[in-house]
Enzyme design. Sequence first.
Site, PDB file in Angstrom:
ATOM      1  N   CYS A   7       0.998  -1.100   0.064  1.00  5.82           N
ATOM      2  CA  CYS A   7       0.061   0.028   0.041  1.00  5.82           C
ATOM      3  C   CYS A   7       0.866   1.210  -0.043  1.00  5.82           C
ATOM      4  O   CYS A   7       1.980   1.140  -0.225  1.00  5.82           O
ATOM      5  CB  CYS A   7      -1.027  -0.108   1.060  1.00  5.82           C
ATOM      6  SG  CYS A   7      -0.174   0.156   2.745  1.00  5.82           S
ATOM      7  N   ASN A  10       2.401   1.609   4.231  1.00  8.26           N
ATOM      8  CA  ASN A  10       2.769   0.423   4.963  1.00  8.26           C
ATOM      9  C   ASN A  10       2.458   0.248   6.579  1.00  8.26           C
ATOM     10  O   ASN A  10       3.147  -0.113   7.262  1.00  8.26           O
ATOM     11  CB  ASN A  10       4.146  -0.299   4.783  1.00  8.26           C
ATOM     12  CG  ASN A  10       4.440  -1.584   5.054  1.00  8.26           C
ATOM     13  OD1 ASN A  10       5.333  -1.823   5.615  1.00  8.26           O
ATOM     14  ND2 ASN A  10       3.491  -2.446   5.144  1.00  8.26           N
ATOM     15  N   CYS A  12      -1.242   1.019   7.476  1.00  8.74           N
ATOM     16  CA  CYS A  12      -2.693   0.299   7.667  1.00  8.74           C
ATOM     17  C   CYS A  12      -3.276  -0.704   6.845  1.00  8.74           C
ATOM     18  O   CYS A  12      -3.513  -1.492   7.620  1.00  8.74           O
ATOM     19  CB  CYS A  12      -3.449   1.855   7.307  1.00  8.74           C
ATOM     20  SG  CYS A  12      -3.174   3.097   8.310  1.00  8.74           S
ATOM     21  N   ARG A  13      -3.148  -0.459   5.507  1.00  8.88           N
ATOM     22  CA  ARG A  13      -3.981  -1.691   4.728  1.00  8.88           C
ATOM     23  C   ARG A  13      -2.886  -2.831   4.554  1.00  8.88           C
ATOM     24  O   ARG A  13      -3.322  -4.059   4.825  1.00  8.88           O
ATOM     25  CB  ARG A  13      -4.149  -1.108   3.432  1.00  8.88           C
ATOM     26  CG  ARG A  13      -5.456  -0.039   3.492  1.00  8.88           C
ATOM     27  CD  ARG A  13      -5.665   0.711   2.283  1.00  8.88           C
ATOM     28  NE  ARG A  13      -4.446   1.619   2.080  1.00  8.88           N
ATOM     29  CZ  ARG A  13      -4.286   2.242   0.937  1.00  8.88           C
ATOM     30  NH1 ARG A  13      -5.296   2.152   0.034  1.00  8.88           N
ATOM     31  NH2 ARG A  13      -3.116   3.126   0.674  1.00  8.88           N
ATOM     32  N   SER A  14      -1.676  -2.556   4.137  1.00  8.10           N
ATOM     33  CA  SER A  14      -0.841  -3.852   3.759  1.00  8.10           C
ATOM     34  C   SER A  14      -0.431  -4.573   4.938  1.00  8.10           C
ATOM     35  O   SER A  14      -0.329  -5.815   4.895  1.00  8.10           O
ATOM     36  CB  SER A  14       0.497  -3.331   2.812  1.00  8.10           C
ATOM     37  OG  SER A  14       1.314  -2.413   3.321  1.00  8.10           O
ATOM     38  N   ASP A 117      -7.944   3.707   1.481  1.00  9.95           N
ATOM     39  CA  ASP A 117      -7.102   4.220   2.516  1.00  9.95           C
ATOM     40  C   ASP A 117      -7.908   4.739   3.743  1.00  9.95           C
ATOM     41  O   ASP A 117      -8.755   5.682   3.552  1.00  9.95           O
ATOM     42  CB  ASP A 117      -6.403   5.424   1.818  1.00  9.95           C
ATOM     43  CG  ASP A 117      -5.215   5.777   2.948  1.00  9.95           C
ATOM     44  OD1 ASP A 117      -5.213   5.130   4.145  1.00  9.95           O
ATOM     45  OD2 ASP A 117      -4.461   6.451   2.597  1.00  9.95           O
TER      46      ASP A 117
HETATM   47  P1  4NP Z   1      -1.777   2.844   3.875  1.00 10.12           P
HETATM   48  O1  4NP Z   1      -2.236   4.284   4.823  1.00 10.12           O
HETATM   49  O2  4NP Z   1      -1.233   3.192   2.701  1.00 10.12           O
HETATM   50  O3  4NP Z   1      -3.050   2.069   4.330  1.00 10.12           O
HETATM   51  O4  4NP Z   1      -0.933   2.387   5.193  1.00 10.12           O
HETATM   52  C1  4NP Z   1      -1.482   5.505   4.868  1.00 10.12           C
HETATM   53  C2  4NP Z   1      -0.651   5.653   5.979  1.00 10.12           C
HETATM   54  C3  4NP Z   1      -0.136   6.952   5.915  1.00 10.12           C
HETATM   55  C4  4NP Z   1      -0.085   7.556   5.041  1.00 10.12           C
HETATM   56  C5  4NP Z   1      -0.893   7.578   3.914  1.00 10.12           C
HETATM   57  C6  4NP Z   1      -1.534   6.402   3.576  1.00 10.12           C
HETATM   58  N1  4NP Z   1       0.773   9.016   5.108  1.00 10.12           N
HETATM   59  O5  4NP Z   1       0.612   9.783   4.233  1.00 10.12           O
HETATM   60  O6  4NP Z   1       1.489   8.926   6.007  1.00 10.12           O
END
Ligand code: 4NP
Length: 148
Positions: A7, A10, A12-14, A117
Amino acid sequence: MKILMVCLGNICRSPLAEGIMQYQAQQNGFDWEIDSAGTGNWHIGQGPDRRSVRAAQKFGVDISKQVCRQFKVSDFDAFDLILVMDKNNLSDVLAQARSEQDAAKVRLLLNDKEVPDPYYDDTQFEPVFKLIEGGCKDIIKTYTPKGD
Ligand code: 4NP
């Protein structure tokens, strides 16, 4: 089978996808190697977002020990399948492919759909868990030998 979940952050989702895929593989007796990475570099070295840890915990999956890392080109060599959460992840990863063979390993976890997200919406962590769980179930089904 070696699967990398990808994702943006790294956190939240992955991490959820890594934990859920690992859990389901184990439940099905598959000796698979699962990892996750982010296309971005903001959270390298950190643990998963607390809200993801909590959502996973609720359904019996422990992702608390995972450590964030960034996607790297050598991941194309190390993994058989690279499953991304959304279309931005897809283009970011495909942009790093060195060959058709690299590119052929990459696809959306949910085929034609995206895993949204949840970072800016606390209420979306459980729905995202469920979406990812469904995607992982389909992967298990795809790779379960017929007749089992
Ligand atoms: P993820 O979510 O891609 O599911 O881990 C996010 C976590 C942090 C950020 C963006 C998406 N960020 O911009 O910090």
